[in-house]
Design a protein around this motif. Sequence first.
Motif, PDB file in Angstrom:
ATOM      1  N   ASN A 349      29.952  13.837  47.664  1.00 54.21           N
ATOM      2  CA  ASN A 349      28.659  14.243  48.205  1.00 54.21           C
ATOM      3  C   ASN A 349      28.525  13.650  49.607  1.00 54.21           C
ATOM      4  OD1 ASN A 349      27.699  11.466  47.891  1.00 54.21           O
ATOM      5  ND2 ASN A 349      27.550  11.960  45.712  1.00 54.21           N
ATOM      6  N   TYR A 350      27.407  13.936  50.268  1.00 55.14           N
ATOM      7  CA  TYR A 350      27.232  13.481  51.649  1.00 55.14           C
ATOM      8  C   TYR A 350      26.765  12.024  51.752  1.00 55.14           C
ATOM      9  CZ  TYR A 350      28.287  18.019  53.567  1.00 55.14           C
ATOM     10  OH  TYR A 350      28.938  19.162  53.942  1.00 55.14           O
ATOM     11  N   GLU A 351      26.780  11.325  50.651  1.00 50.66           N
ATOM     12  CA  GLU A 351      26.495   9.894  50.682  1.00 50.66           C
ATOM     13  C   GLU A 351      27.767   9.074  50.903  1.00 50.66           C
ATOM     14  OE1 GLU A 351      24.644   9.335  46.938  1.00 50.66           O
ATOM     15  OE2 GLU A 351      22.860  10.488  47.454  1.00 50.66           O
ATOM     16  N   THR A 352      28.927   9.722  50.790  1.00 50.51           N
ATOM     17  CA  THR A 352      30.212   9.012  50.812  1.00 50.51           C
ATOM     18  C   THR A 352      30.407   8.159  52.066  1.00 50.51           C
ATOM     19  OG1 THR A 352      31.267  10.665  49.411  1.00 50.51           O
ATOM     20  CG2 THR A 352      32.720   9.328  50.789  1.00 50.51           C
ATOM     21  N   LEU A 353      30.197   8.741  53.244  1.00 56.11           N
ATOM     22  CA  LEU A 353      30.449   7.986  54.474  1.00 56.11           C
ATOM     23  C   LEU A 353      29.407   6.903  54.699  1.00 56.11           C
ATOM     24  CD1 LEU A 353      31.739  10.589  57.102  1.00 56.11           C
ATOM     25  CD2 LEU A 353      33.037   9.035  55.637  1.00 56.11           C
ATOM     26  N   TRP A 354      28.189   7.100  54.223  1.00 51.73           N
ATOM     27  CA  TRP A 354      27.169   6.055  54.360  1.00 51.73           C
ATOM     28  C   TRP A 354      27.488   4.876  53.446  1.00 51.73           C
ATOM     29  CZ3 TRP A 354      24.828   6.801  58.649  1.00 51.73           C
ATOM     30  CH2 TRP A 354      24.589   8.096  59.107  1.00 51.73           C
ATOM     31  N   LYS A 355      28.024   5.183  52.291  1.00 51.88           N
ATOM     32  CA  LYS A 355      28.486   4.113  51.399  1.00 51.88           C
ATOM     33  C   LYS A 355      29.645   3.352  52.051  1.00 51.88           C
ATOM     34  CE  LYS A 355      30.276   3.325  46.717  1.00 51.88           C
ATOM     35  NZ  LYS A 355      30.698   3.986  45.444  1.00 51.88           N
ATOM     36  N   PHE A 356      30.523   4.106  52.712  1.00 52.21           N
ATOM     37  CA  PHE A 356      31.643   3.501  53.439  1.00 52.21           C
ATOM     38  C   PHE A 356      31.130   2.625  54.577  1.00 52.21           C
ATOM     39  CE2 PHE A 356      35.146   4.266  56.705  1.00 52.21           C
ATOM     40  CZ  PHE A 356      36.001   3.319  56.171  1.00 52.21           C
ATOM     41  N   ALA A 357      30.072   3.066  55.259  1.00 62.28           N
ATOM     42  CA  ALA A 357      29.480   2.263  56.338  1.00 62.28           C
ATOM     43  C   ALA A 357      29.007   0.920  55.815  1.00 62.28           C
ATOM     44  CB  ALA A 357      28.318   3.017  56.980  1.00 62.28           C
ATOM     45  N   GLU A 358      28.471   0.921  54.603  1.00 60.23           N
ATOM     46  CA  GLU A 358      28.025  -0.332  53.990  1.00 60.23           C
ATOM     47  C   GLU A 358      29.210  -1.228  53.641  1.00 60.23           C
ATOM     48  OE1 GLU A 358      24.943  -1.282  50.480  1.00 60.23           O
ATOM     49  OE2 GLU A 358      26.791  -0.335  49.768  1.00 60.23           O
ATOM     50  N   SER A 359      30.193  -0.676  52.937  1.00 66.75           N
ATOM     51  CA  SER A 359      31.308  -1.500  52.448  1.00 66.75           C
ATOM     52  C   SER A 359      32.212  -1.978  53.573  1.00 66.75           C
ATOM     53  CB  SER A 359      32.128  -0.727  51.406  1.00 66.75           C
ATOM     54  OG  SER A 359      32.629   0.485  51.948  1.00 66.75           O
ATOM     55  N   ALA A 360      32.367  -1.167  54.644  1.00 66.12           N
ATOM     56  CA  ALA A 360      33.225  -1.554  55.773  1.00 66.12           C
ATOM     57  C   ALA A 360      32.459  -2.326  56.836  1.00 66.12           C
ATOM     58  CB  ALA A 360      33.880  -0.316  56.383  1.00 66.12           C
ATOM     59  N   LYS A 361      31.145  -2.496  56.634  1.00 65.34           N
ATOM     60  CA  LYS A 361      30.290  -3.238  57.572  1.00 65.34           C
ATOM     61  C   LYS A 361      30.418  -2.690  59.000  1.00 65.34           C
ATOM     62  CE  LYS A 361      30.005  -7.548  54.948  1.00 65.34           C
ATOM     63  NZ  LYS A 361      30.549  -6.984  53.688  1.00 65.34           N
ATOM     64  N   ILE A 362      30.246  -1.384  59.102  1.00 63.72           N
ATOM     65  CA  ILE A 362      30.408  -0.693  60.381  1.00 63.72           C
ATOM     66  C   ILE A 362      29.247  -1.010  61.321  1.00 63.72           C
ATOM     67  CG2 ILE A 362      30.412   1.607  61.454  1.00 63.72           C
ATOM     68  CD1 ILE A 362      31.950   2.568  58.935  1.00 63.72           C
ATOM     69  N   ALA A 363      29.589  -1.302  62.586  1.00 66.40           N
ATOM     70  CA  ALA A 363      28.574  -1.559  63.612  1.00 66.40           C
ATOM     71  C   ALA A 363      28.247  -0.289  64.391  1.00 66.40           C
ATOM     72  CB  ALA A 363      29.045  -2.648  64.574  1.00 66.40           C
ATOM     73  N   THR A 364      29.290   0.467  64.783  1.00 69.07           N
ATOM     74  CA  THR A 364      29.104   1.755  65.462  1.00 69.07           C
ATOM     75  C   THR A 364      29.660   2.847  64.571  1.00 69.07           C
ATOM     76  OG1 THR A 364      29.184   0.812  67.687  1.00 69.07           O
ATOM     77  CG2 THR A 364      29.717   3.144  67.471  1.00 69.07           C
ATOM     78  N   PHE A 365      28.782   3.726  64.127  1.00 73.18           N
ATOM     79  CA  PHE A 365      29.126   4.795  63.185  1.00 73.18           C
ATOM     80  C   PHE A 365      29.115   6.111  63.939  1.00 73.18           C
ATOM     81  CE2 PHE A 365      28.031   8.138  60.198  1.00 73.18           C
ATOM     82  CZ  PHE A 365      28.694   7.807  59.015  1.00 73.18           C
ATOM     83  N   GLY A 366      30.289   6.676  64.175  1.00 74.71           N
ATOM     84  CA  GLY A 366      30.402   7.927  64.906  1.00 74.71           C
ATOM     85  C   GLY A 366      30.679   9.094  63.975  1.00 74.71           C
ATOM     86  N   THR A 367      30.059  10.218  64.271  1.00 78.65           N
ATOM     87  CA  THR A 367      30.237  11.390  63.428  1.00 78.65           C
ATOM     88  C   THR A 367      29.979  12.638  64.260  1.00 78.65           C
ATOM     89  OG1 THR A 367      29.562  12.416  61.346  1.00 78.65           O
ATOM     90  CG2 THR A 367      27.841  11.324  62.609  1.00 78.65           C
ATOM     91  N   SER A 368      29.837  13.764  63.607  1.00 87.35           N
ATOM     92  CA  SER A 368      29.571  15.028  64.303  1.00 87.35           C
ATOM     93  C   SER A 368      28.147  15.474  64.045  1.00 87.35           C
ATOM     94  CB  SER A 368      30.538  16.110  63.809  1.00 87.35           C
ATOM     95  OG  SER A 368      30.315  16.370  62.425  1.00 87.35           O
ATOM     96  N   ALA A 369      27.650  16.318  64.929  1.00 86.74           N
ATOM     97  CA  ALA A 369      26.315  16.878  64.727  1.00 86.74           C
ATOM     98  C   ALA A 369      26.262  17.685  63.438  1.00 86.74           C
ATOM     99  CB  ALA A 369      25.936  17.752  65.923  1.00 86.74           C
TER     100      ALA A 369
END
Length: 659
Positions: A349-369
Amino acid sequence: MKIEKTNEKLLWVPSPEFKDNSNMREFMIWLGKTRGLKFEEYHELWNWSVTDIEGFWSAIWDFFKIKSSKPYDEVISGGKMPDVKWFLGSSLNYAEHVFRNEDPENVAVIYESETRPLGELTWAELKKTTASIAQHLKSIGIKPGDRVVAYTPNIHETLSAFLACASIGAVWSSCAPEFGMKSVIDRFKQIEPKVLITVDGYKYGGKEYDRLELVKQIQAELPTLNETIIIPYLKDQPDMSGLKNATQWDKILKENARAQLTFEHVPFDHPLWILYSSGTTGKPKGIVQSQGGILIEHLKFLMLQSDLKKGDRFFWYTTTGWMMWNVVVGGLLTGASVVLYDGNPGYPNYETLWKFAESAKIATFGTSASFIMACVKAGVKPKEQFDLSHLKSIGSTGSPLPEKGFEWVYEHVKEDVWLFSTSGGTDVCSAFLGPCPLLPVYSGELQARALGADLKALNDNEEEVIEEIGELVIKKPMPSMPIYFWNDVDGKRYKESYFDVFPDVWRHGDFVKFTHRGSCIIYGRSDATINRGGIRMGTSEIYSALESIPEVDDSLIVDIPLDEERSYMPLFIVLKPGIELSNELKARINQTIRQNCSPRHVPDEIYSVNEVPKTLNGKKLEVPIKKILMGVPVEKAVNKGSLANPDSLNYFIQFKKES
């Protein structure tokens, strides 16, 4: 700093502390101390950067302490674009500038995929792997200028292989493994590679895709190959039978475990990599960019504009077939840790990358429009589900981000976050327009022109305009502009691509409006812009209006000239499952476009289609579809191998036959 919205749709303002701690502010202070240049605010700094381009780029060289074994003779020579040379006489190495940031025990790379769990590589591990691959390449005779190609996903082995190539002066080029046979050959065959690096397969959307049979076919089409290196990714022990001159990745690492990493210094304009045009209307053009040009541009863009710092975790969702992968690699130049993800961003689902942002402790999260808008439509609310306290900034690129996307980020992701939309291109492997840590964020707007990018909007009379839509042009050269196109001996294709309309001025092919505040709005490709009754409208404005209609999942609009005065403008929409195109829905669509765009841009007809044709990088095929509907033969209008969904063309081919 979160603030209340105003009529100008101001969404965020950097706090005084945020600005004072930024690399941009440090650069401005440094200019005052070392150059005697005082700037009160960003737009003054930008104006100097494009007025005194020699002074600006020499300052960037000094500020970032570019290491060259020879001093440069002059910053720029040749005068007019595209016939300019940068930092003549210098000799450097891109990979050396990456590894001058090494802190052996600190994390250099964080990665995860549908195949692998969350993992890390330290700087010491990254350097050891890079040294082993570099030593092996040299042992089989790879020299500066030789081409090494990769058919690999966004994994740490790909990153190490690229750095190994750069360290010895070899020229890198990559395709994502989802590219089909023709797309790969159209790109790689023209550059005559000596080594192919590939995975055995990959997983996407929960499905496994074996690639070794396809690799055999690719080998047969690339007679210049001396060796193929297999990365076991889908299976621990891939079946390599039938492959010619194949060596397994792990064997190379074991045999070269004691290798020491060294760096071949090359001229500033020595090729670093070959990227490719989208190839929608013919074979993709090989865009060659230089070691020095990419080095100095990425230091400027990532450290000054994007404010990456040592220890930050920098992520951008991308594949190796998109220039954003090359930008992510550049994150290592800043001392930041780069974060890699391989897989379907919407799976499960579209929560996958946000969960990844949490676990990887991302500071700058880049994606597409398109990803952000998919999250909007899916009703995702990351801030309610994940700890994003470490998230400093969110970047968006690929297409204009609608206002609804901007506002969703601040409402459902994080209130105090720096959201920046960017626009640039494969052509320079960077962004001309986008982030500035000193400026506020307005809904639907890109913050500013990047330093050193002399961008203007020209009207039909070739006059520079503000607060008016115009053609985006670049009036001064930049170091990361292509040094040439591959096999374009006289430079004809290069000049036709950018300098065919305005002599000595780079025409980028977008429509843009610069505001009185220095921010800007992109209105889509200028060759796809719709001019109805003298009112010019970017297709992105129409798509943005349609975002408010929940039944519409995707859309494509084109304007077909019938004669000098008349045209036919159909709108093709993809509806959500279970929805039918009723007269009521058509009326609502027309009314939405009438109110949000203009009455003249209400479509002549609305049609329901299963999918919108898109490139492998997710861009809509507006111009090729327009050509097909105008009667241009399909094979001349579009290169099917460049499409993510080539079967989607069938509808439009049939549509033309029946019209």
